[in-house]
Design a protein around this motif. Structure first.
Motif, PDB file in Angstrom:
ATOM      1  N   LEU A   1      -2.629   6.704   9.187  1.00 49.94           N
ATOM      2  CA  LEU A   1      -2.708   5.616   9.600  1.00 49.94           C
ATOM      3  C   LEU A   1      -3.333   5.196  10.574  1.00 49.94           C
ATOM      4  CD1 LEU A   1      -0.386   3.093   7.816  1.00 49.94           C
ATOM      5  CD2 LEU A   1      -2.441   3.780   6.505  1.00 49.94           C
ATOM      6  N   LEU A   2      -4.812   4.529  11.202  1.00 48.31           N
ATOM      7  CA  LEU A   2      -5.248   4.585  12.444  1.00 48.31           C
ATOM      8  C   LEU A   2      -5.035   2.807  12.436  1.00 48.31           C
ATOM      9  CD1 LEU A   2      -6.416   5.706  14.807  1.00 48.31           C
ATOM     10  CD2 LEU A   2      -8.663   5.341  13.526  1.00 48.31           C
ATOM     11  N   LEU A   3      -4.372   2.635  13.533  1.00 46.20           N
ATOM     12  CA  LEU A   3      -4.626   1.346  13.806  1.00 46.20           C
ATOM     13  C   LEU A   3      -5.474   0.958  15.572  1.00 46.20           C
ATOM     14  CD1 LEU A   3      -3.915  -2.038  13.554  1.00 46.20           C
ATOM     15  CD2 LEU A   3      -2.241  -1.371  15.289  1.00 46.20           C
ATOM     16  N   GLU A   4      -6.472  -0.273  15.266  1.00 48.54           N
ATOM     17  CA  GLU A   4      -7.588   0.300  16.020  1.00 48.54           C
ATOM     18  C   GLU A   4      -7.860  -1.273  16.419  1.00 48.54           C
ATOM     19  OE1 GLU A   4     -11.105   2.839  15.715  1.00 48.54           O
ATOM     20  OE2 GLU A   4     -10.701   2.383  13.490  1.00 48.54           O
ATOM     21  N   LYS A   5      -7.419  -1.813  18.114  1.00 46.95           N
ATOM     22  CA  LYS A   5      -7.846  -2.800  18.521  1.00 46.95           C
ATOM     23  C   LYS A   5      -9.090  -3.419  19.158  1.00 46.95           C
ATOM     24  CE  LYS A   5      -6.480  -8.044  19.327  1.00 46.95           C
ATOM     25  NZ  LYS A   5      -8.083  -7.899  20.583  1.00 46.95           N
ATOM     26  N   GLY A   6     -10.598  -3.508  18.943  1.00 46.53           N
ATOM     27  CA  GLY A   6     -11.551  -3.621  20.316  1.00 46.53           C
ATOM     28  C   GLY A   6     -12.080  -2.207  20.011  1.00 46.53           C
TER      29      GLY A   6
ATOM     30  N   TYR B   1      -5.887   9.399   6.290  1.00 52.35           N
ATOM     31  CA  TYR B   1      -5.183  10.484   5.282  1.00 52.35           C
ATOM     32  C   TYR B   1      -3.700  10.619   4.601  1.00 52.35           C
ATOM     33  CZ  TYR B   1      -2.996  14.953   3.441  1.00 52.35           C
ATOM     34  OH  TYR B   1      -2.604  15.993   2.782  1.00 52.35           O
ATOM     35  N   GLY B   2      -4.473  10.200   3.238  1.00 50.90           N
ATOM     36  CA  GLY B   2      -3.602   9.496   2.373  1.00 50.90           C
ATOM     37  C   GLY B   2      -2.676  10.273   1.267  1.00 50.90           C
ATOM     38  N   GLY B   3      -2.169  11.589   1.952  1.00 52.05           N
ATOM     39  CA  GLY B   3      -1.194  12.332   1.565  1.00 52.05           C
ATOM     40  C   GLY B   3      -1.459  13.044   0.780  1.00 52.05           C
ATOM     41  N   SER B   4      -0.459  14.672   0.738  1.00 54.68           N
ATOM     42  CA  SER B   4      -0.395  15.499  -0.148  1.00 54.68           C
ATOM     43  C   SER B   4       0.213  14.917  -1.521  1.00 54.68           C
ATOM     44  CB  SER B   4       0.211  16.634  -0.016  1.00 54.68           C
ATOM     45  OG  SER B   4       0.627  17.983  -0.681  1.00 54.68           O
TER      46      SER B   4
ATOM     47  N   ALA C   1       0.434  -0.940  -0.185  1.00 54.56           N
ATOM     48  CA  ALA C   1       0.197  -0.015   0.039  1.00 54.56           C
ATOM     49  C   ALA C   1       0.424   1.430   0.152  1.00 54.56           C
ATOM     50  CB  ALA C   1      -0.913   0.195   1.646  1.00 54.56           C
ATOM     51  N   LEU C   2       0.082   2.042  -0.777  1.00 56.40           N
ATOM     52  CA  LEU C   2       1.398   3.321  -0.963  1.00 56.40           C
ATOM     53  C   LEU C   2       0.670   4.546  -1.177  1.00 56.40           C
ATOM     54  CD1 LEU C   2       3.582   1.719  -4.092  1.00 56.40           C
ATOM     55  CD2 LEU C   2       4.490   2.651  -1.783  1.00 56.40           C
ATOM     56  N   PRO C   3       1.631   5.494  -1.276  1.00 57.16           N
ATOM     57  CA  PRO C   3      -0.192   6.397  -0.469  1.00 57.16           C
ATOM     58  C   PRO C   3      -0.290   7.157  -1.894  1.00 57.16           C
ATOM     59  CG  PRO C   3       2.730   7.317  -0.651  1.00 57.16           C
ATOM     60  CD  PRO C   3       2.122   5.399  -0.660  1.00 57.16           C
ATOM     61  N   GLY C   4      -1.164   8.291  -1.774  1.00 57.21           N
ATOM     62  CA  GLY C   4      -1.782   8.407  -3.389  1.00 57.21           C
ATOM     63  C   GLY C   4      -0.985   8.987  -4.640  1.00 57.21           C
TER      64      GLY C   4
ATOM     65  N   LEU D   1      -9.696   8.567   4.557  1.00 65.05           N
ATOM     66  CA  LEU D   1     -10.972   7.592   5.789  1.00 65.05           C
ATOM     67  C   LEU D   1     -11.222   6.422   4.405  1.00 65.05           C
ATOM     68  CD1 LEU D   1     -13.191  10.511   5.917  1.00 65.05           C
ATOM     69  CD2 LEU D   1     -11.523   9.396   7.349  1.00 65.05           C
ATOM     70  N   GLU D   2     -10.378   5.540   4.283  1.00 65.98           N
ATOM     71  CA  GLU D   2     -10.277   4.039   3.473  1.00 65.98           C
ATOM     72  C   GLU D   2      -9.554   3.074   4.566  1.00 65.98           C
ATOM     73  OE1 GLU D   2      -7.956   1.994  -0.261  1.00 65.98           O
ATOM     74  OE2 GLU D   2      -7.763   3.234   0.219  1.00 65.98           O
TER      75      GLU D   2
END
Length: 412
Positions: free
Chosen positions: A292-297, A276-279, A230-233, A261-262
């Protein structure tokens, strides 16, 4: 029997230090060991004739001729080893076994010696081969944790491994201070955990202190595969990312480009979302950084910020609030861990971002005595002013982050 004995005794030592076992090594030794006498004699003859050359003026070609058998046999060994590694299943990745596993292995080995001591040589050889294969299975390392984030001590750079049950993800993997990071740190770390498949490798942007390690894994490692990069936009039409794309194509994996928001990964109760996919700034790779936001439970979250600066953090803050609203999360709880932007640079981790995400802990990844002066005193002051504890890979080495807290992988 000599070859079998060497393999049986050395197997735990190989697994502990190299995390792999050459499956065809035992058969290669059947060829190598009987010929070692010729190599030794060739070397001794060369030394003896070289002394005579000095004393008598004997032609140098005579000493060279004496070395020929040893030289060509060693070349044969090299070609034999290289060829064997191209065979199917040439290497078994054992990971680093525990001391308990190694003790059990040697106890079984001793028991085997007592059981076959009276047997004939052929029976002993067959029995030893079977036991060796069984013991090799016993020596495989097991990564028993269900979930963790390993913040690897890469020096001046970023490197994260995420375990989500039986899935593995990476976020950046690079260093500007350790030029052998991929070979000496990243690949050995992954193999020590018996990680041979990366389900998702995320690269925030194309600077070497974020990609050198993962680039090595994609280009050089024959033991580790990757399914998706996965690479920035900005990478879609930017030549800085061409080498990574080509490397991934050789691995046979896919490539994705991140957008705001993907959701990019979801497995059981673990989610990874691109906030945020970056500028698309063509002149500043740091601004390409995806967030990136990582969430567990419902109780753990971690924000990865790459090298994003204050010029993008206002948008990141807005998108984060939008995501929280869409997700129905209670904003006042904040996130568990914030990875400080740009290794603690003065131009990142602004007051706005700190107040928006309200981290319980700030993680700083940087190298000792780096020439950039990271982390900046201003950044540390902003964090300290809010009473947020900060922890770094520089001072603590590799850190293991779980739902229960953060702890060093070992004493640095």
């Amino acid at each position: 029997l000599i070859s079998l004995s060497i393999q049986l005794v050395m197997l735990p030592i190989l697994a502990w230090n190299f995390f792999t076992f050459p499956v065809y090594g035992i058969f290669i030794n059947f060829i190598v060991i009987p010929l070692m006498g010729i190599i030794v004699m060739s070397g001794m003859a060369m030394l003896f004739l070289s002394l005579l050359l000095d004393m008598t003026g004997l032609p140098g070609a005579v000493a060279s001729l004496a070395s020929a058998p040893g030289h060509y046999l060693l070349l044969f060994y090299k070609l034999l080893c290289e060829w064997s590694l191209k065979l199917p299943g040439a290497v078994t990745v054992t990971g680093r076994p525990s001391l308990k596993q190694i003790i059990v292995y040697y106890l079984l080995l001793i028991l085997m010696i007592f059981l076959i001591k009276e047997a004939d040589k052929k029976a002993a050889a067959v029995t030893a081969s079977i036991v060796m294969l069984l013991n090799a299975a016993l020596l495989k390392a097991y990564d028993n944790e269900r979930f963790y984030v390993a913040a690897i001590d890469v020096g001046q750079g970023d490197g994260f491994v995420i375990k989500a049950y039986d899935r593995y993800l990476t976020v950046d993997m690079g260093s500007s201070s350790n030029l052998s990071l991929g070979e000496r740190v990243i690949e050995p770390y992954l193999l020590s955990k018996r990680i041979t498949d990366i389900d998702l490798a995320v690269v925030s942007h194309a600077d070497q202190d974020h990609i050198s390690g993962i680039s090595y894994v994609l280009n050089e490692s024959g033991d580790i595969d990757a399914s998706l990069l996965a690479l920035p936009g900005a990478a879609m039409d930017n030549e800085r990312y061409d080498e990574l794309k080509q490397s991934m194509a050789k691995k046979g994996g896919g490539i994705a480009y991140l957008t705001d928001l993907e959701r990019i990964f979801e497995y059981r109760d673990v989610k990874l979302t691109c906030i945020y996919g970056g500028s698309n700034d063509a002149n500043d790779a740091n601004r390409h950084s995806s967030i990136l936001l990582l969430e567990k439970g419902d109780g753990f979250s971690m924000l990865f910020t790459g090298d994003a600066g204050v010029e993008d953090e206002a948008r990141i803050a807005r998108l984060y609030e939008e995501y929280e609203e869409i997700s129905g999360n209670e904003k006042e709880t904040g996130i568990t861990v914030l990875k400080a932007g740009h290794h603690g640079s003065a131009t990142s981790t602004s007051e706005l971002l700190l107040d928006t995400v309200s981290p319980a802990v700030v993680l700083l990844s940087y190298g000792e005595n780096n020439r950039y002066g990271h982390p900046a005193a201003e950044t540390l002051s902003r964090i300290e002013k809010r009473g947020i504890p900060a922890i770094s890979t520089c001072k603590n080495g590799t850190l293991i982050i779980t739902e229960e807290g953060i702890s060093p992988a070992m004493t640095k």
